[in-house]
Design a protein around this motif. Structure first.
Motif, short mmCIF file in Angstrom:
data_model
loop_
_atom_site.label_atom_id
_atom_site.label_comp_id
_atom_site.label_asym_id
_atom_site.label_seq_id
_atom_site.Cartn_x
_atom_site.Cartn_y
_atom_site.Cartn_z
N SER A 96 -19.14 4.41 -18.20
CA SER A 96 -18.60 3.68 -16.72
C SER A 96 -17.97 4.87 -16.21
N LEU A 97 -17.28 5.75 -17.04
CA LEU A 97 -16.24 6.77 -16.31
C LEU A 97 -17.16 7.63 -15.77
N ALA A 98 -18.21 8.05 -16.27
CA ALA A 98 -19.25 8.94 -15.73
C ALA A 98 -19.92 8.38 -14.26
N GLY A 99 -20.13 7.16 -14.45
CA GLY A 99 -20.76 6.38 -13.20
C GLY A 99 -19.93 6.44 -12.02
N LEU A 126 -8.84 2.87 -18.32
CA LEU A 126 -8.25 2.85 -19.68
C LEU A 126 -9.63 3.68 -20.42
N ALA A 127 -9.57 4.81 -20.48
CA ALA A 127 -10.73 5.53 -20.89
C ALA A 127 -10.61 5.42 -22.30
N ARG A 128 -11.69 5.13 -23.04
CA ARG A 128 -11.91 4.96 -24.42
C ARG A 128 -12.76 5.73 -25.20
N GLU A 129 -12.38 7.02 -25.79
CA GLU A 129 -13.17 7.64 -26.48
C GLU A 129 -12.40 8.55 -27.08
N THR A 130 -12.72 9.17 -28.54
CA THR A 130 -12.04 10.26 -29.32
C THR A 130 -13.04 10.79 -30.18
N PRO A 131 -13.05 12.01 -30.53
CA PRO A 131 -12.42 13.02 -29.53
C PRO A 131 -13.18 13.09 -28.23
N LEU A 132 -12.65 13.82 -27.42
CA LEU A 132 -13.39 14.10 -26.01
C LEU A 132 -13.99 15.46 -26.19
N LEU A 134 -16.38 18.39 -23.39
CA LEU A 134 -15.92 18.99 -22.00
C LEU A 134 -16.58 17.93 -21.06
N GLY A 135 -17.76 17.56 -21.26
CA GLY A 135 -18.19 16.45 -19.98
C GLY A 135 -17.32 15.22 -19.87
N THR A 141 -11.45 14.70 -14.95
CA THR A 141 -10.70 15.52 -13.80
C THR A 141 -11.41 15.04 -12.50
N ALA A 142 -12.57 14.80 -12.39
CA ALA A 142 -13.40 14.32 -11.28
C ALA A 142 -12.66 12.98 -10.65
N VAL A 143 -12.53 11.93 -11.61
CA VAL A 143 -12.03 10.70 -11.09
C VAL A 143 -10.47 10.92 -10.66
N THR A 144 -9.68 11.72 -11.31
CA THR A 144 -8.25 11.97 -11.01
C THR A 144 -8.26 12.62 -9.53
#
Length: 196
Positions: A96-99, A126-132, A134-135, A141-144
């Motif tokens: 969803s974040l990528a979309g 509320l982005a849910r992933e770990t570890p992150l 670069l993508g 960064t893009a959504v921010t």
């Protein structure tokens, strides 16, 4: 908005953290004069069942003033003319974040988020992933850069939570507070080491 009520969109995607989504729904539904508009991805249904049990998604849907199916691209929340106080995506999967980051509005959750960005309305992810990798970081960064607030659901250990519920409550309250729906914050404020 409808009379004196404010509208909030809650998007739920298929990442771990169903309890946070449910608590956000509960807290928003309890606010006077706030309408809860809900959209849930297909993968979120299985995450809810796995993490909270078979009836949990029904409890969340029951809290909503309006529930939209994920493929209903013609829904009210898909239009900028449908005014809201903001949107929270909890949890926000990396898909969803990528979309959202790329404007690829192939479902109603991503389209509603895109509408919030283009209309310059609050959007909390509320982005849910770990570890992150670069993508992931580049998408954050893009959504921010386009106006969203990325809020990974990180526990506030300085509050010395005693239970998982304490952690979930605090994260939910902080996310809702970012929409500025109430005069007083829902989360207990930090008043410095002397005032805590």
């Amino acid at each position: 908005m409808t009379g004196t009520s404010k509208r909030v969109v809650l998007g739920v995607s298929g990442a771990s953290g169903a309890g946070i989504a449910l608590r956000i729904g509960e807290r928003i539904a309890a606010l006077a004069g706030v309408e809860l508009h809900l959209v849930v991805t297909r993968s979120a249904f299985s995450a809810f069942t796995q993490e909270l049990g078979a009836d949990a998604i029904g409890r969340l849907v029951g809290l909503a003033d309006r529930y939209y199916k994920i493929d209903d691209i013609g829904a009210a929340i898909a239009s900028g003319s449908f005014r809201t106080a903001g949107m929270i995506v909890a949890p926000c999967s990396m898909k969803s974040l990528a979309g959202i980051a790329t404007g690829l509005s192939d479902n109603l959750l991503v389209r509603a988020a895109d509408v919030h960005l283009k209309e310059r309305r609050p959007l909390v992810l509320l982005a849910r992933e770990t570890p992150l990798h670069l993508g992931h970081l580049r998408n954050m960064t893009a959504v921010t850069e386009t106006g969203a607030i990325v809020m990974p659901p990180v526990p506030a250990f300085y509050r010395r939570p005693q239970t998982l519920d304490d952690i979930v409550d605090h994260i939910a309250a902080r996310a809702i507070d970012l929409l500025k729906l109430t005069e007083e914050p829902l989360a207990v404020e930090w008043r410095g080491e002397q005032g805590s």
